[in-house]
Motif scaffolding. Structure first.
Motif, short mmCIF file in Angstrom:
data_model
loop_
_atom_site.label_atom_id
_atom_site.label_comp_id
_atom_site.label_asym_id
_atom_site.label_seq_id
_atom_site.Cartn_x
_atom_site.Cartn_y
_atom_site.Cartn_z
N LYS A 277 26.27 18.35 -11.32
CA LYS A 277 25.64 18.10 -12.61
C LYS A 277 26.59 17.23 -13.42
CE LYS A 277 22.64 21.59 -12.12
NZ LYS A 277 22.17 22.93 -12.39
N PRO B 30 27.60 13.02 -21.99
CA PRO B 30 28.27 11.98 -22.79
C PRO B 30 29.42 12.50 -23.65
CG PRO B 30 26.01 12.37 -23.57
CD PRO B 30 26.18 13.16 -22.31
N HIS B 31 29.39 13.76 -24.06
CA HIS B 31 30.49 14.27 -24.88
C HIS B 31 31.81 14.22 -24.12
CE1 HIS B 31 28.63 15.54 -28.53
NE2 HIS B 31 27.69 16.22 -27.89
N LEU B 32 31.72 14.39 -22.81
CA LEU B 32 32.94 14.47 -22.01
C LEU B 32 33.18 13.20 -21.21
CD1 LEU B 32 32.61 18.17 -20.90
CD2 LEU B 32 34.11 17.22 -22.64
N GLN C 139 35.03 10.94 -21.71
CA GLN C 139 36.45 10.57 -21.67
C GLN C 139 37.28 11.43 -20.72
OE1 GLN C 139 37.52 7.97 -23.56
NE2 GLN C 139 35.39 7.72 -24.19
N ALA C 140 36.69 12.52 -20.24
CA ALA C 140 37.46 13.41 -19.37
C ALA C 140 37.83 12.65 -18.10
CB ALA C 140 36.64 14.65 -19.03
N ARG C 141 39.11 12.67 -17.74
CA ARG C 141 39.56 11.85 -16.61
C ARG C 141 39.64 12.66 -15.34
NH1 ARG C 141 44.90 9.94 -17.62
NH2 ARG C 141 45.11 11.66 -19.08
N GLY C 142 39.28 12.02 -14.22
CA GLY C 142 39.46 12.65 -12.91
C GLY C 142 38.38 13.64 -12.54
N LEU C 143 37.29 13.68 -13.30
CA LEU C 143 36.24 14.64 -13.01
C LEU C 143 34.91 13.92 -12.80
CD1 LEU C 143 37.14 17.25 -15.75
CD2 LEU C 143 37.69 17.37 -13.31
N ALA D 238 30.17 18.86 -12.63
CA ALA D 238 30.41 20.28 -12.42
C ALA D 238 29.31 20.84 -11.53
CB ALA D 238 30.44 21.02 -13.75
#
Lengths: 677, 162
Positions: free
Chosen positions: A628, A632-634, A636-640, A643
């Motif tokens: 999943k 858009p909120h995340l 910027q999360a790097r390396g993912l 989920a």
């Protein structure tokens, strides 16, 4: 359509179809005359083609599938004729007459309700054969069409096959070399022979062959490719004592293989009216919800397993437990089958993508004054809708590059002794569970030396660095390789290729480039067929659980068991002859709880041509997961990458291994080997 | 404009709804259109390398929902972490699901109070307001900070916030 309407429509169809057949018959002599005159207007052929097309649509709509199939195949044959790729010879004339005879037989049988009693398979096979005979050289896997013993073909890896096919497409011949060497020195001898051949070809594979000979000698059989003629090749190899055998092609591909997709896959070709009758549109979201429900079902399996353990602990309930195990296995199997079918729903043929590419090619060649002959192949190959969407821009980019910078203007091409029209080929195919798309042009190409010089100027590589050919081409994909001013200087390759590569890697794929100055450029992109279900490793890093897509993992090692064959050094570990750096995932992810406990498992991860090792605390097992998006909120999360759910209702994050590899190699962060157990 | 004037319902003046919630000793208001639902704190997963105020992600109706620890986001936790205030947090913490332009966002708050009516004009952003707020509104006789939900929802990776 109500039954009465249908039967009325069918009555009308008989008379209409008979009328069409008569018209076709009248056109046959005109087609022959047209071809003899060399008349390029193709008036008769076009007329015939239109009639066949109408017959196909009409018969398909009314459920006369055999007539529709035959018309469909005939239509593709006529399309080749219209395009001038096929000549109107005697063989074709006879075939067309037989088709008309078959149509009237089919109509008669259909009128009495027994269309299926007429067997047209032989006719279909002949049409396929004729259609494919003049272009079969470009079929998906050329290696399959070599006259090689099955035992030899069977042991070729996909990579070797693709190398073989690639060389063959470029016109190289395939050779079997038989050599025998002294037992004491054969390794050196073999190496020397391979080195010799490298000068004018490539050794695809080497096999010891059991053949007789003296006791102290060992025989080998090499499969090699080379563009050289037999005589010259023989001369160059004369000193090695190798016996040279040319490997011919088998006859054109078996008609059976070619006619296989005759069945439902053909739907995509049929008129839209027909397709709408047989299908409903389903939003992707609904399909994914169904997949999610399947995931939940699979989780129950785990609960049942717990139940089984509990039952076993009670005496006398063992047989009950066994029955439960059997039942749950059967259930799992049908759930997995259902999962496969639902995944299929996300698949679409790449046809519409190809037509966008063709459209762009046309538009650009007009605007830029190029002549481009576009050839596409494998339009019916199916791919995940999401992958198609995500790959559209990168592919448009490659086509734009090929026409803008690769293919020369017509005058320049003629000066170079090339045909005025540049050839751009786009091919799609399946190789196992992977999807392969190739974009190839016969334009300017690039030399490795030039790429290297540019890379050195931009500080991407040191002047002393030793690079293999593929590494040099790999530089083209590095961010910052090209700027606008370098475009004209280096034939423009490299423009935004880092972005193309980034997208491919994000989808779990890989991209390769082969280019020769003056001969053109060939991109090969390999992608997973679907993003819906991803086989993954579930790992623990400190106190966190993550899923790692298997597509990015070459292998895993248990360091405590000491099973790293090459050993671990300060700067990394030895993997297949290369020293790869090692990083602790708990340190990359700044998970404090991990610091005390050194992670004992090593994952060898790759992103395109780059490989590194990641250390994790535990490998918990394999799971097929549905990813999943993080949303858009995340962003910027790097390396993912997203989920997934593994049973306890808590999200399990899925690693974006490509991004992590890129991150650590870009940062050249210090390796973490001092923390090894 | 006096407080009583604000409380007088006026037919000519359009009204709007806000959801009042408490955080430490402060009161906050969220426009009712931005509120989706309230739920108890679900099982969540920490997202590495995101700022501490991002509590983590959970599943809500099959989709991922990021949860922001609003107290930390607003910088209240560090400054008001006293036993008195801990004791004041009588209600169980709740997650307020809010609708932002980027999608749904969970906000961990100390207690959800009630829905109240305010004149629509009171929800216009004020010129100078503390960070993450759009100004102050008076609803149900009390004054609350109007939450700037979009600002709260702009998550920066590591080190981007407290």
């Amino acid at each position: 359509m109500r039954p009465q309407e249908l039967s009325a429509a069918r009555q009308e169809f008989y008379s209409e179809a008979l009328e069409m057949l008569e018209q076709m018959e009248r056109l046959l002599p005109a087609m022959r005359a047209e071809s003899q005159r060399g008349d390029a207007s193709n008036e008769a052929v076009n007329g015939f083609f239109r009639l066949v097309h109408s017959l196909k649509g009409l018969s398909g709509m009314l459920g006369f599938s055999t007539i529709s199939f035959l018309a469909h195949d005939l239509e593709s044959l006529l399309a080749e004729l219209r395009m001038g790729r096929l000549r109107f010879g005697e063989e074709l004339a006879v075939l067309l007459e037989e088709c008309l005879a078959a149509f009237s037989e089919l109509l008669e049988a259909a009128a009495s309700g027994g269309e299926h009693a007429v067997n047209v398979n032989r006719l279909l096979g002949r049409i396929e054969e004729l259609v494919s005979s003049h272009r079969w050289l470009e079929t998906l896997d050329l290696a399959e069409h070599l006259e090689l013993p099955d035992a030899l073909l069977g042991i070729l890896t996909d990579y070797e096959k693709s190398r073989l096919s690639q060389h063959m497409r470029q016109g190289a011949g395939v050779w079997r070399l038989q050599v025998d060497f002294d037992f004491a020195t054969f390794d050196v001898d073999l190496e020397e022979l391979a080195k010799l051949i490298k000068g004018f070809g490539e050794v695809i594979t080497t096999l010891p062959s059991g053949g007789g000979g003296a006791e102290d000698r060992i025989q080998f059989e090499l499969l090699a490719v080379s563009p050289l003629e037999a005589a010259e090749l023989g001369e160059r190899l004369s000193e090695s004592g190798a016996r040279l055998l040319a490997v011919p092609y088998r006859r054109a591909p078996e008609p059976a293989a070619m006619s296989e997709p005759l069945a439902p896959a053909r739907e995509a070709d049929e008129p839209p009216v027909l397709r709408e009758l047989q299908s409903v549109r389903v939003p992707l979201e609904k399909i994914d919800m169904a997949l999610g429900a399947i995931g939940d079902l699979l989780l129950f399996k785990t609960q049942i397993a717990h139940l089984v353990d509990e039952l076993r602990s009670h005496s006398g309930l063992g047989s009950l437990a066994d029955g439960l195990v059997k039942g749950s296995r059967r259930m799992e199997k049908s759930i997995l089958g259902l999962q496969d079918r639902i995944v299929q729903m996300r698949m679409l043929p790449v046809r519409s993508l190809f037509s966008r590419l063709a459209h762009l090619a046309q538009k650009l060649s007009r605007e830029l004054g190029r002549q481009v002959e576009l050839r596409t192949r494998g339009e019916d190959t199916e791919l995940d809708k999401v992958v198609i969407d995500e790959m559209t821009d990168p592919l448009l980019h490659l086509v734009r590059n090929a026409i803008d910078h690769g293919i020369e203007p017509p005058q320049e091409r003629e000066r170079l002794g090339k045909p005025a029209a540049g050839r751009l080929q786009i091919r799609a195919s399946h190789q196992g569970k992977r999807f392969v798309i190739e974009v190839e042009d016969d334009g300017r190409g690039l030399s490795g030396a030039l790429i290297r010089r540019k890379a050195e100027e931009r500080g991407l590589v040191g002047p002393d660095a030793v690079l293999e050919e593929q590494d040099v081409f790999g530089l083209l994909f590095r961010p910052g390789f090209s700027t606008r001013d370098s475009v004209t200087e280096i034939s423009g390759r490299g423009v935004g290729l880092d972005i193309v590569r980034g997208q491919v890697v994000k989808l779990g794929g890989a991209i390769e480039i082969a280019t020769r100055p003056g001969q053109g450029t060939h991109f090969t992109i390999v992608l997973p067929v679907t993003l819906a279900i991803i086989p993954s490793l579930v790992v623990r890093v400190a106190d966190q659980t993550y899923a790692v897509p298997m597509s990015a993992i070459s292998r895993t090692y248990d360091l405590v068991a000491g099973d790293v064959p090459g050993g671990i050094f300060d700067e990394g570990f030895d993997f297949e002859g290369a020293i790869l750096p090692v990083y602790r995932l708990d340190q990359i992810f700044e998970l404090e709880q991990g610091l005390a406990e050194p992670p004992p498992y090593l994952l060898v991860a790759h992103s395109a041509e780059r490989r590194v090792g990641f250390l994790v605390h535990e490998i918990r097992g394999r799971e097929e997961i549905v990813i999943k998006p993080l949303g858009p909120h995340l962003a910027q999360a790097r390396g993912l990458a997203g989920a997934t759910e593994l049973g306890d209702g808590r999200p399990v994050l899925v690693l974006d291994v490509g991004a992590l590899v890129d991150e650590v190699t870009a940062a050249r962060a210090p390796a973490a080997t001092e923390a090894l157990p | 404009m006096s407080e009583t004037a604000l409380l007088q319902p006026d037919a000519a003046q359009p009204e709007a709804g806000v959801l009042l919630f408490g955080l430490s000793t402060e009161l906050y208001a969220l426009r009712i259109e931005e509120a989706v639902e309230a739920m108890s704190l679900p099982a969540f997963t920490v997202v590495p390398r995101m700022p501490g105020y991002l509590l983590g992600v959970c599943f809500r109706r099959g989709r991922l929902l990021p949860i922001v620890d609003l107290g930390r986001r607003l910088g209240l936790r560090q400054s008001f972490r006293s036993s008195l205030l801990q004791a004041a947090r009588t209600t169980r913490p709740a997650v307020l699901v809010a609708r932002t332009r980027l999608g749904e966002l969970g906000l961990l708050v100390d207690r959800i109070l009630r829905v109240a009516k305010v004149p629509a004009a009171a929800l216009e952003p004020a010129a100078a307001a503390p960070p993450f707020t759009l100004g102050a509104v008076t609803a149900a006789n009390v004054q609350a900070h109007l939450l700037d939900l979009e600002a709260v929802g702009r998550l920066e990776p590591d080190g981007g916030g407290p």
